[in-house]
Design an enzyme around this catalytic site. Structure first.
Site, mmCIF file in Angstrom:
data_model
loop_
_atom_site.group_PDB
_atom_site.id
_atom_site.type_symbol
_atom_site.label_atom_id
_atom_site.label_comp_id
_atom_site.label_asym_id
_atom_site.label_seq_id
_atom_site.Cartn_x
_atom_site.Cartn_y
_atom_site.Cartn_z
ATOM 1 N N GLU A 1 42.879 45.983 39.735
ATOM 2 C CA GLU A 1 41.732 46.314 40.577
ATOM 3 C C GLU A 1 40.622 46.981 39.777
ATOM 4 O O GLU A 1 40.816 47.412 38.640
ATOM 5 C CB GLU A 1 42.171 47.230 41.722
ATOM 6 C CG GLU A 1 43.079 46.540 42.702
ATOM 7 C CD GLU A 1 43.469 47.410 43.880
ATOM 8 O OE1 GLU A 1 44.064 46.860 44.820
ATOM 9 O OE2 GLU A 1 43.194 48.634 43.884
ATOM 10 N N GLU B 1 48.593 36.549 40.617
ATOM 11 C CA GLU B 1 48.820 35.130 40.394
ATOM 12 C C GLU B 1 47.774 34.561 39.446
ATOM 13 O O GLU B 1 48.097 33.803 38.529
ATOM 14 C CB GLU B 1 48.764 34.361 41.727
ATOM 15 C CG GLU B 1 49.841 34.780 42.714
ATOM 16 C CD GLU B 1 49.416 35.896 43.661
ATOM 17 O OE1 GLU B 1 49.955 35.944 44.773
ATOM 18 O OE2 GLU B 1 48.564 36.733 43.282
#
Length: 160
Positions: free
Chosen positions: A64, A75
């Site tokens: 993040e 992913e």
């Protein structure tokens, strides 16, 4: 007017223990990657492990950033790393584990839409399905034999 039906089929394992030994180890790598996620804002951690055709395993976790949406999902971290470092090696199996930091969610959590589209790009490129296994922090594991179960009406290069 006509109506169409789109079906998706998944294999459901009651827990990681029902996977074969190779798959169990790969899911454990995804769980370990999840624990290393950098998610100080959402507190939602995701880990992924990707088995390549050459038997290399690539792992990644969500990363993040305070400048939302500059972060990246586990992913995509994983598949983009594999695509950059193993450009001519196919993807066989992707394992995903996701859960909030403050609880071990027992509900399987599939890839988000952006990740589905990114996975689709590689499945189309290699012209073979990528098996996708996903779970929460614990509990059931869902297996899809192809990204097409998760994104049946996918957008691809044929529309461009």
């Amino acid at each position: 007017m006509k109506q169409i039906s789109v079906n998706a089929n998944f294999t459901v394992y009651s827990s990681i223990d029902e996977l074969n030994e190779v798959e169990k180890e790969l899911m454990k790598k995804a769980i370990s990657a999840r624990e290393q996620a950098y998610a100080p804002y959402s507190k939602f951690k995701v880990g992924a492990a990707l088995l390549l055709e050459n038997n290399e395993v690539v792992v990644g976790s969500n990363q993040e950033n305070a400048a939302y949406p500059s972060g990246l999902c586990a992913e995509r971290v994983t598949i983009f790393y594999a695509g950059a470092n193993y450009p001519n090696v196919g993807f066989k199996k992707l394992f995903i584990s996701a859960s909030p930091e403050d609880q071990l969610l027992a509900k399987p959590i599939p890839p988000c839409g952006a990740c589905r589209q990114s996975i689709a790009e590689y499945e189309i490129k290699q012209e073979t399905p990528i098996e996708i296994y996903f779970m929460g922090g614990t509990g059931e594991v869902y297996k899809s034999d192809s990204l097409r179960n998760l994104l049946p009406l996918l957008f691809d290069k044929n529309y461009l």
